[in-house]
Design an enzyme around this catalytic site. Structure first.
Site, PDB file in Angstrom:
ATOM      1  CB  SER A  49      -8.656   0.728   5.601  1.00 38.79           C
ATOM      2  OG  SER A  49      -9.396   1.906   5.523  1.00 38.79           O
ATOM      3  CB  SER A  73      -8.279   3.818   2.982  1.00 40.67           C
ATOM      4  OG  SER A  73      -7.417   3.143   3.883  1.00 40.67           O
ATOM      5  CE  LYS A 120      -3.857   2.066   2.636  1.00 43.19           C
ATOM      6  NZ  LYS A 120      -4.750   1.932   3.815  1.00 43.19           N
TER       7      LYS A 120
HETATM    8  N1  GLN Z   1     -13.293   4.249   6.419  1.00 45.21           N
HETATM    9  C1  GLN Z   1     -12.685   4.668   7.655  1.00 45.21           C
HETATM   10  C2  GLN Z   1     -12.272   6.111   7.534  1.00 45.21           C
HETATM   11  O1  GLN Z   1     -12.602   6.704   6.585  1.00 45.21           O
HETATM   12  C3  GLN Z   1     -11.531   3.778   7.991  1.00 45.21           C
HETATM   13  C4  GLN Z   1     -10.326   4.073   7.199  1.00 45.21           C
HETATM   14  C5  GLN Z   1      -9.166   3.183   7.547  1.00 45.21           C
HETATM   15  O2  GLN Z   1      -9.333   2.125   8.162  1.00 45.21           O
HETATM   16  N2  GLN Z   1      -7.984   3.642   7.176  1.00 45.21           N
HETATM   17  O3  GLN Z   1     -11.638   6.666   8.382  1.00 45.21           O
END
Ligand code: GLN
Length: 485
Positions: A175, A151, A76
């Protein structure tokens, strides 16, 4: 058509049925062929990958190296890689090249894994659909009109589309697990502190956790063994020995107890997803496990709690992007303050700005007690729910996501709708626990994820349940239409 696992590729490499160079070439070709449509990669490092593959082949020829030597994978784009740009999905870091490797990057390279590139992601890991990326949305390999989740959407889509057999991710509120569910692969988030955060660009430091996307739970066990362990460079890294997960996954589930919280099966859960998860629970019963209902009464507090704690921490972490030390710098500024303002205005996208503003507000004098402190108390209540539950059960099971993959653009207009996507995953981060999402069937032709949550540092238990389920089913081997191995 089934897809190769890391375990199978490892056997083939060690049996000299193919070389790491051939394997790496094969995945680079898949990226060249498919990524124009999917947009999972921000950067492809073909030359470096082939050079690393040659080193791996040298080791394998001497009978040296470990089980992961020569296996291609992707990072990532939140992990700092020396000499290769690290964008974090942001214009702010579009041209940022880190002078050092993250601990995860270092450890995976030392295990002989071959990095083929860096994957697309929501900007600074803020999002649930991969649509906040400066580099454009990622498309779901099951249906290009839909989101792969976020994400870590690029990593999930890369594995689901057969462009790599494994990819790293980070999970602050879901995410890793949510995109794994939406793309039909295995996504594993270890206990908070199990994997070093050194060199992983910080979003919300008390929640951020690195983990892995793979085809199978067995693969996740193999890769996590290489990633996990104490790191003196991360003060929140846990000094707890990491056991041999690939042995722990073999245990029988006979007599084990699975807790199912009724709060996970609320009116927001898609009925087809609920049906697939219930079918998965029956598979566990056939493997000798017992299902018990277990309440998580404060689960409904998890989204409001998270959307105070995470923005608060992000507003502090992202203060370092000031146009001076890192990343984007505005041109033609009139003063130092103008430099800060314009660099941040130009460098950050809308969702990141929304979080910074919310976070600054909840931490400000007069509001700190009303919001931030209250959120910390709610966080404790949520963690205590889990602690009590694990006195009764070995694992907690439920859905990963309330719906299958949704359409690109479907939720972008309403941030709260987007936030609600993480309703089943976020509490796990607030409590710091390990969790995995494994594919458990299809709803209207799209993958559904089963989430398994364990007590702190019981990664072996989580992966044991996931592996035994995958021994009895083949949902994890299903390939999206047109994306053969
Ligand atoms: N969707 C969540 C957010 O927008 C979690 C994101 C994540 O786990 N990095 O913060």
């Amino acid at each position: 058509m089934e897809r190769p696992t890391v375990a199978a590729l490892s056997r083939a490499l060690r049996g000299r049925e193919l070389s790491s160079r051939e394997l790496t070439r094969r995945y680079l070709d898949a990226i060249a062929e498919r990524d124009g449509k999917i947009n999972a990669f921000v950067t492809v490092t073909a030359e470096q990958a082939l050079a690393a593959a040659d080193v791996a082949d040298g080791l394998l020829a001497r009978g040296a190296g470990g089980p992961l030597t020569g296996i291609p994978f992707a990072h990532k784009d939140i992990f700092c890689t020396r000499g290769v740009r690290t964008t974090c999905g942001s214009k702010m870091l579009e041209n940022f090249v880190a002078p050092y490797d993250a601990t995860v990057v270092e450890r995976m390279a030392a295990a002989g894994l071959v990095m083929v590139g860096k994957t697309n992601m929501d900007e600074f890991a803020m999002g649930s659909s991969n649509e906040t990326s400066y580099f454009g949305p990622v498309r779901n390999p099951w249906d290009a009109a839909r989101s792969p989740g976020g994400s870590s959407g690029g990593s999930a889509a890369a594995v689901a589309a057969g462009m790599v057999p494994a990819a790293t991710g980070t999970d602050t509120g879901g995410s890793i697990r949510q995109p794994a569910a939406l793309t039909g692969i295995t996504g594993f988030k270890p206990t908070y502190g199990r994997v070093s955060r050194y060199g992983m660009i910080a979003f919300a430091s008390s929640l951020d956790q690195a983990g892995i996307f793979t085809v199978s739970a067995e693969d996740a066990a193999l890769v996590i063994e290489a990633m996990a362990g104490f790191d003196p460079r991360d003060s929140t890294s846990a000094d707890v020995p990491a056991p041999a997960y690939s042995h722990e996954i073999l245990a029988s589930l006979e007599g084990k107890r699975i807790g199912v919280p009724p709060e996970f099966f609320d009116e927001g859960l898609d009925p087809d997803c609920a049906a697939r998860v219930r079918e998965a629970l029956q598979v566990f019963e056939s493997l000798g496990a017992r299902i018990v209902e277990i309440p998580l009464p404060h689960l409904n507090l998890s989204i409001p709690t998270y959307y105070i704690v995470a923005p608060a921490e992000c507003s502090s972490n992202l203060a370092r992007f000031d146009g001076v030390r890192f990343g984007h710098r505005a041109e033609g500024v009139s003063s130092l303050e103008d430099l800060y303002k314009r660099s941040r205005q130009e460098g950050f996208g809308a969702e990141v700005k929304r979080r910074i503003m919310t976070g600054t507000y909840v931490l400000s004098a007069g509001y700190y007690d009303a919001y931030y402190l209250q959120a910390l108390k709610a966080r404790r209540l949520i963690a205590d729910d889990f602690r009590r539950a694990f006195d009764e059960v070995d694992i907690i099971a439920g859905p990963t996501s309330p719906t299958p993959a949704f359409g690109l653009g479907e939720k972008t207009a309403d941030p709260v709708q987007m936030y609600l996507n993480d309703i089943y995953t976020i509490a796990v981060n607030l409590a710091g626990l390990p969790g995995v999402s494994v594919p458990c069937g299809l709803a209207r032709g799209l993958p559904v994820g089963l989430q398994l949550i364990g007590p702190a540092f019981a990664e072996g238990t989580v992966l044991n349940f996931a592996h035994q389920y995958q021994q009895a089913t083949d949902w994890h081997l299903q390939v999206p239409p047109g994306m053969a191995a």
